[in-house]
Design a protein around this motif. Structure first.
Motif, PDB file in Angstrom:
ATOM      1  N   PRO A  29       2.400 -17.551 -51.570  1.00 48.19           N
ATOM      2  CA  PRO A  29       1.166 -16.939 -51.878  1.00 48.19           C
ATOM      3  C   PRO A  29      -0.330 -17.464 -51.291  1.00 48.19           C
ATOM      4  CG  PRO A  29       2.715 -17.331 -53.625  1.00 48.19           C
ATOM      5  CD  PRO A  29       3.400 -17.980 -52.620  1.00 48.19           C
ATOM      6  N   PHE A  30      -0.153 -18.698 -51.173  1.00 45.55           N
ATOM      7  CA  PHE A  30      -1.485 -19.093 -50.617  1.00 45.55           C
ATOM      8  C   PHE A  30      -1.467 -18.743 -49.185  1.00 45.55           C
ATOM      9  CE2 PHE A  30      -0.273 -22.419 -53.481  1.00 45.55           C
ATOM     10  CZ  PHE A  30      -1.643 -22.801 -54.261  1.00 45.55           C
ATOM     11  N   GLY A  31      -0.404 -18.457 -48.296  1.00 45.79           N
ATOM     12  CA  GLY A  31      -0.601 -17.762 -47.138  1.00 45.79           C
ATOM     13  C   GLY A  31      -1.263 -16.299 -47.215  1.00 45.79           C
ATOM     14  N   GLN A  32      -0.573 -15.827 -48.329  1.00 47.99           N
ATOM     15  CA  GLN A  32      -1.044 -14.234 -48.598  1.00 47.99           C
ATOM     16  C   GLN A  32      -2.694 -14.209 -48.796  1.00 47.99           C
ATOM     17  OE1 GLN A  32       0.867 -11.705 -47.742  1.00 47.99           O
ATOM     18  NE2 GLN A  32       2.401 -13.575 -47.275  1.00 47.99           N
ATOM     19  N   ILE A  33      -3.160 -15.174 -49.576  1.00 47.90           N
ATOM     20  CA  ILE A  33      -4.467 -15.525 -49.767  1.00 47.90           C
ATOM     21  C   ILE A  33      -5.094 -15.543 -48.605  1.00 47.90           C
ATOM     22  CG2 ILE A  33      -6.210 -16.775 -51.010  1.00 47.90           C
ATOM     23  CD1 ILE A  33      -4.508 -17.761 -53.022  1.00 47.90           C
ATOM     24  N   PHE A  34      -4.802 -16.305 -47.528  1.00 44.51           N
ATOM     25  CA  PHE A  34      -5.262 -16.549 -46.326  1.00 44.51           C
ATOM     26  C   PHE A  34      -5.646 -14.988 -45.588  1.00 44.51           C
ATOM     27  CE2 PHE A  34      -4.839 -17.860 -41.763  1.00 44.51           C
ATOM     28  CZ  PHE A  34      -6.092 -18.343 -41.436  1.00 44.51           C
ATOM     29  N   ILE A  35      -4.384 -14.273 -45.497  1.00 45.39           N
ATOM     30  CA  ILE A  35      -4.430 -12.980 -44.992  1.00 45.39           C
ATOM     31  C   ILE A  35      -5.563 -12.125 -45.673  1.00 45.39           C
ATOM     32  CG2 ILE A  35      -3.065 -10.721 -44.699  1.00 45.39           C
ATOM     33  CD1 ILE A  35      -2.296 -12.861 -42.758  1.00 45.39           C
ATOM     34  N   ARG A  36      -5.625 -12.191 -46.877  1.00 39.40           N
ATOM     35  CA  ARG A  36      -6.526 -11.216 -47.743  1.00 39.40           C
ATOM     36  C   ARG A  36      -7.977 -11.778 -47.120  1.00 39.40           C
ATOM     37  NH1 ARG A  36      -4.968  -9.140 -53.429  1.00 39.40           N
ATOM     38  NH2 ARG A  36      -2.762  -8.533 -53.186  1.00 39.40           N
ATOM     39  N   MET A  37      -8.288 -12.892 -47.066  1.00 43.33           N
ATOM     40  CA  MET A  37      -9.494 -13.176 -46.650  1.00 43.33           C
ATOM     41  C   MET A  37      -9.757 -12.749 -45.469  1.00 43.33           C
ATOM     42  SD  MET A  37      -9.600 -17.168 -48.275  1.00 43.33           S
ATOM     43  CE  MET A  37     -11.274 -17.486 -48.296  1.00 43.33           C
ATOM     44  N   GLU A 222     -24.290 -12.942 -39.140  1.00 41.53           N
ATOM     45  CA  GLU A 222     -24.249 -14.433 -39.147  1.00 41.53           C
ATOM     46  C   GLU A 222     -23.480 -14.874 -40.359  1.00 41.53           C
ATOM     47  OE1 GLU A 222     -25.177 -16.492 -36.886  1.00 41.53           O
ATOM     48  OE2 GLU A 222     -25.624 -14.901 -35.637  1.00 41.53           O
ATOM     49  N   VAL A 223     -23.726 -14.140 -41.349  1.00 43.49           N
ATOM     50  CA  VAL A 223     -22.994 -14.695 -42.646  1.00 43.49           C
ATOM     51  C   VAL A 223     -21.561 -14.499 -42.648  1.00 43.49           C
ATOM     52  CG1 VAL A 223     -22.621 -13.921 -45.144  1.00 43.49           C
ATOM     53  CG2 VAL A 223     -24.961 -14.168 -44.075  1.00 43.49           C
ATOM     54  N   PHE A 224     -21.049 -13.347 -41.963  1.00 44.75           N
ATOM     55  CA  PHE A 224     -19.858 -13.057 -41.777  1.00 44.75           C
ATOM     56  C   PHE A 224     -19.155 -14.056 -40.791  1.00 44.75           C
ATOM     57  CE2 PHE A 224     -20.584  -9.130 -44.085  1.00 44.75           C
ATOM     58  CZ  PHE A 224     -19.820  -9.144 -45.063  1.00 44.75           C
ATOM     59  N   LEU A 225     -19.968 -14.507 -39.733  1.00 47.41           N
ATOM     60  CA  LEU A 225     -19.227 -15.339 -38.882  1.00 47.41           C
ATOM     61  C   LEU A 225     -19.139 -16.816 -39.406  1.00 47.41           C
ATOM     62  CD1 LEU A 225     -21.421 -14.702 -35.649  1.00 47.41           C
ATOM     63  CD2 LEU A 225     -19.032 -14.268 -36.067  1.00 47.41           C
ATOM     64  N   LYS A 226     -20.167 -16.845 -40.459  1.00 45.83           N
ATOM     65  CA  LYS A 226     -19.950 -18.350 -41.084  1.00 45.83           C
ATOM     66  C   LYS A 226     -18.717 -18.076 -42.257  1.00 45.83           C
ATOM     67  CE  LYS A 226     -22.015 -21.372 -41.126  1.00 45.83           C
ATOM     68  NZ  LYS A 226     -22.046 -22.711 -40.211  1.00 45.83           N
ATOM     69  N   MET A 227     -18.651 -17.150 -42.575  1.00 51.52           N
ATOM     70  CA  MET A 227     -17.442 -16.855 -43.594  1.00 51.52           C
ATOM     71  C   MET A 227     -16.080 -17.215 -42.750  1.00 51.52           C
ATOM     72  SD  MET A 227     -18.379 -13.610 -45.843  1.00 51.52           S
ATOM     73  CE  MET A 227     -16.990 -13.655 -46.740  1.00 51.52           C
ATOM     74  N   VAL A 228     -16.069 -16.797 -41.581  1.00 51.27           N
ATOM     75  CA  VAL A 228     -14.871 -17.080 -40.776  1.00 51.27           C
ATOM     76  C   VAL A 228     -14.779 -18.594 -40.407  1.00 51.27           C
ATOM     77  CG1 VAL A 228     -13.790 -16.903 -38.384  1.00 51.27           C
ATOM     78  CG2 VAL A 228     -14.957 -14.664 -39.370  1.00 51.27           C
TER      79      VAL A 228
END
Length: 455
Positions: A29-37, A222-228
């Motif tokens: 499930p934590f891997g699925q959270i990663f995919i969703r992010m 820039e915000v979305f790059l920071k999210m990555v």
């Protein structure tokens, strides 16, 4: 790397001790959270990155010719890179080199995923789950009548799509409702079309009229790059969970786990062959064809500092200052050209990433016995090419775009976990391809504009 190693070790341990169900229930499930992010970041990142890059092409009357040449060269090299990747992966078929029984099990997992996922169809119209000879390989719960009906409906839809007209592919690129396109993973090409058109319109307007909008777009990008950046800081943990979960669903014994990694080795060799072809054959020949004084050895001597830095940082953006220095001082490109072409290239030119996406998607389809048609592979070419425009020039950003490409052809985005173990070293080589491509295109543009100092 720690997450990758831990995931591989856990995969062997889990399969040998019978802990696969625990892995699927409590770790996956934590891997699925990663995919969703990654998925919720991908769409706005593509949107704002493309708009930001294209809207930055101001003073179109003066720079229109140079901008047209730059984008055309980058587009051509990207299409060629994707073509090389598809040719290699279809010739070598790295995904078909593993044990046949393991591939059938992978195929059954794919059909199970299709049955449980809305808006996805079985791409090749085959149905292994309904074949009694494979029932012993599929240990999941038997499909309900509703699930069987859904599979049949999706197969019928897939068959209907095969009969569509030749221009439907182009028609489907144009959105009817951009808000709907933004909310649907399958409509990423429509988002890219909108972003390109929106960026062109912004660039054609006076700066004072779009200054506020431009600041918003650049800021949002820039915000979305920071999210990555934040998400990738936690990547070791997420990668461990995702890799462990994916392998637990695909392999029940250590031998089956070994078969998966055997296929991964053939994938890596295929991809490296394609990347090395671009670096050592394609780019030098192109430069030599246009600039007769540039010998093969001289070309690499002049750009090697940028290539070495690109390999160590895995970032086109981080390498940009050194790339500009090499291009201006060593290759003889004028600052007027390099300052215009190279920053665009750091965002738009992702030849290595595009080749990697093409090879990886077809490899993963082969691994799951999914036969991709010419039209579906053409979708990969177009999506990988256009998505590369919005592929951020930071390490492993291609993984975000990989989710986009997988979804565009209706494959499981969680499959990216399969190639995680070798992504980082291959990402280093992909960045060398991207930077070499940037230097090549800037040289060609400078030559065509009469702004190249030749030895």
């Amino acid at each position: 790397m720690l997450g990758l190693v831990a995931g591989v070790i856990w995969a062997f341990l889990s399969s040998s001790l019978g802990w696969n169900q625990f892995t699927i229930t409590w770790i996956d499930p934590f891997g699925q959270i990663f995919i969703r992010m990654l998925k919720y970041i991908a769409v706005p990142l593509v949107l704002f990155s493309i708009i930001s890059g294209i809207s930055g092409l101001k003073d179109m009357s003066k720079l229109g010719r140079m901008g047209g040449k730059t984008l055309s060269f980058y587009l051509v090299t990207t299409v060629i890179a994707v073509g090389v990747g598809l040719a290699l992966v279809n010739l070598v078929k790295p995904g078909a080199l593993i044990d046949e029984e393991q591939r059938i099990k992978n195929r059954l997992q794919y059909e199970s995923w299709v049955a449980a996922t809305d808006g996805v169809e079985i791409l090749d119209g085959k149905n292994y789950m309904s074949d009694p000879q494979y029932s012993h390989l599929y240990e999941a719960e038997e499909m309900t009548e509703a699930e069987k009906k859904m599979v049949a409906e999706k197969q019928a839809a897939a068959s209907q799509n095969k009969d569509a007209g030749p221009l439907k592919f182009i028609v489907d690129m144009v959105p009817q409702n951009i808000m709907l396109s933004l909310s649907n993973d399958k409509l990423m090409l429509q988002v890219i079309f909108f972003a390109i058109f929106f960026g062109i319109c912004m660039a054609s307007l006076p700066q004072e009229k779009v200054a506020g909008l431009s600041n918003f777009v650049n800021g949002a990008n820039e915000v979305f790059l920071k999210m990555v950046d934040f998400v990738m800081k936690a990547a070791p943990f997420f990668v461990f969970c995702l890799l462990a979960g994916v392998i637990a669903k695909m392999a029940d014994t250590p031998g089956e786990v070994f078969e998966i990694f055997k296929g991964l080795a053939s994938y890596s060799v295929t991809l490296v062959a394609g990347l090395l072809f671009l670096i050592f054959v394609f780019y030098p020949l192109v430069v030599r064809a246009f600039v007769k004084s540039m010998t093969y050895r001289k070309f690499f001597q002049k750009i090697s500092p940028a290539q070495f830095l690109a390999f160590s940082t895995s970032s086109s953006a981080a390498t940009l200052p050194v790339t500009m220095e090499c291009v201006e001082d060593n290759l003889g490109v004028s600052k007027n050209v390099s300052s215009f072409v190279l920053p665009i290239g750091a965002t738009v030119n992702m030849d290595g990433t595009s080749l990697y996406q093409a090879v990886a998607v077809v490899f993963m389809a082969q691994l799951h016995m999914v036969d991709l048609s010419f039209t579906q592979q053409a979708t990969i070419v177009l999506t990988a090419t256009l998505a590369s425009i919005g592929s951020a020039a930071v390490p492993s950003a291609g993984l975000v775009m990989m989710v986009v490409v997988l979804q565009s052809v209706g494959l499981n985005p969680a499959w990216i976990a399969i190639i995680f173990p070798v992504d980082r070293p291959l990402d280093m080589l992909r960045t060398v391809v991207n930077v070499t491509g940037d230097a090549t295109v800037s040289t060609l543009v400078a030559k065509s504009e009469g702004e190249l100092k030749e030895d």
